[in-house]
Design an enzyme around this catalytic site. Structure first.
Site: not given
Ligand SMILES: Cc1cc2nc3c(=O)[nH]c(=O)nc-3n(C[C@H](O)[C@H](O)[C@H](O)COP(=O)(O)OP(=O)(O)OC[C@H]3O[C@@H](n4cnc5c(N)ncnc54)[C@H](O)[C@@H]3O)c2cc1C
Length: 318
Positions: A145, A174, A195, A200, A303
């Site tokens: 991660d 990221q 990935r 985050a 988030e």
């Molecule tokens: C598999 C995985 C591994 C990850 N590993 C890491 C890591 O190692 N380090 C790190 O810093 N971060 C990690 N993250 C977190 C990532 O960095 C983001 O903080 C998180 O995924 C939110 O970004 P997003 O791309 O989903 O878009 P966002 O900008 O949060 O969301 C964009 C849009 O997605 C839709 N959406 C989002 N959440 C929801 C919901 N709950 N219900 C319905 N619609 C929704 C909405 O339309 C929203 O406007 C990981 C995420 C995933 C999926």
């Protein structure tokens, strides 16, 4: 959304670092109920029953044993033992041999001792090496991660070193970090599993894009680099605009369903996860478990206003 991102998000993320809030939250039964939406349980048995349900619905899984920022060697060693036990249990599932491994574990190097004052990086490297060796024996992939930007150089150098022995080892980049497009080029050329997520943590403007349109644009640029390269891109996002952009990019670079995957977090957009898997795509769910769920949980609240509102509503309903 603007006010949430500018004001509430940094405040909620600051709460992730407060020990006092953590202790209070961990004691509240209502927190536990809300946490269940994002973290299915505290034990290996809880994790395994979720793995079975996800695999039965055609989804791939990456399991994360929750824990971060370890400050003593004993806790880091206990984390390694927890991973070795988890990997033994996953090996017993006897998943079929496949180009895309159905099971993966995700690790945080901070939980393996990376921040220890003396030799932290070396300790984390050797701990991660022990986990990779066991994962290889039981046919499970590993992905490291990404944590806050002060750890990126150290994390990527540990990953480079481990990839010499375990070329299937993946890591996370990221898109909100300005350096990431360059990192994508390097890892795409070396054929790594990467990935790509937005990121985050609450990062300063000196190193990160803070505006969500800039983060989204960076994500799509980085994804293009990964898709054009020789590695295996893992598209970790719930964002409909990003998910919609993927099929055309995959076609452009002649990537079939085994040549990249989508990834989403456990409990988020479950129907969309099923749709992608039902259409024959590789879709992996990041499944965290363990007692140390507080930091992970607070990052999920930060988030999205809806996640935070869901939490506040649950508190008010009691
Ligand atoms: C598999 C995985 C591994 C990850 N590993 C890491 C890591 O190692 N380090 C790190 O810093 N971060 C990690 N993250 C977190 C990532 O960095 C983001 O903080 C998180 O995924 C939110 O970004 P997003 O791309 O989903 O878009 P966002 O900008 O949060 O969301 C964009 C849009 O997605 C839709 N959406 C989002 N959440 C929801 C919901 N709950 N219900 C319905 N619609 C929704 C909405 O339309 C929203 O406007 C990981 C995420 C995933 C999926």
């Amino acid at each position: 959304m603007g006010v949430f991102n500018r004001v509430a998000r940094p405040a909620i993320l600051a709460a992730a670092r407060s020990d006092r809030l953590r202790r209070t939250a961990e004691r509240l039964p209502v927190t536990r109920d809300v946490v269940r939406r994002f973290v299915p349980g505290e034990t290996v048995a809880d994790a395994l029953s979720s793995v079975t349900a996800l695999r039965d619905s055609g989804r791939l899984v990456s399991i994360d044993y929750l824990g971060e920022d370890v400050t003593d060697v004993d806790t880091a060693n206990a984390t390694v033992d927890a991973y070795l036990g988890l990997l033994d249990a996953l090996g017993e599932r006897r998943e079929p041999e496949a180009k895309v491994r159905p099971l993966e574990v995700s690790l945080k190097l901070s939980a393996l001792g990376q921040a220890l004052p003396r030799d932290g990086e070396k300790i984390a490297l050797e701990n991660a090496r022990a986990i990779c060796a066991k994962a290889r024996d039981v046919g499970v992939w590993v992905t490291v991660d990404a944590e806050d930007h002060t750890t990126t150089d150290s994390t990527l150098s540990i990953v480079r070193e481990l990839r010499a022995d375990f070329d299937w080892l993946g890591t996370v980049l990221q898109a909100y970090l300005k350096r990431t497009e360059g990192d994508c080029r390097e890892f795409a050329e070396s054929g790594a599993r990467i990935r790509l997520c937005k990121g985050a943590y609450d990062e300063p403007a000196s190193v990160a894009y803070r505006d969500s349109d800039d983060v989204d644009a960076s994500y799509l640029r980085c994804l293009r680099v990964l898709m054009a390269g020789s590695g295996y891109p893992m598209v970790a996002s719930h964002d409909p605009a990003i998910i919609e952009a993927v099929p055309a990019m995959a076609r452009e670079f002649s990537r079939g369903v085994d040549d990249f995957e989508y990834q989403m977090l456990y409990g988020i957009r479950d129907a969309e996860q099923r749709r992608l898997a039902d259409e024959g795509n590789s879709l992996r769910v990041y499944l965290p478990f363990g007692t140390q769920w507080y930091g992970y949980f607070v990052r999920r609240l930060a988030e999205r206003p809806a996640n935070f509102t869901f939490f506040l509503r649950a508190l008010a309903e009691r």
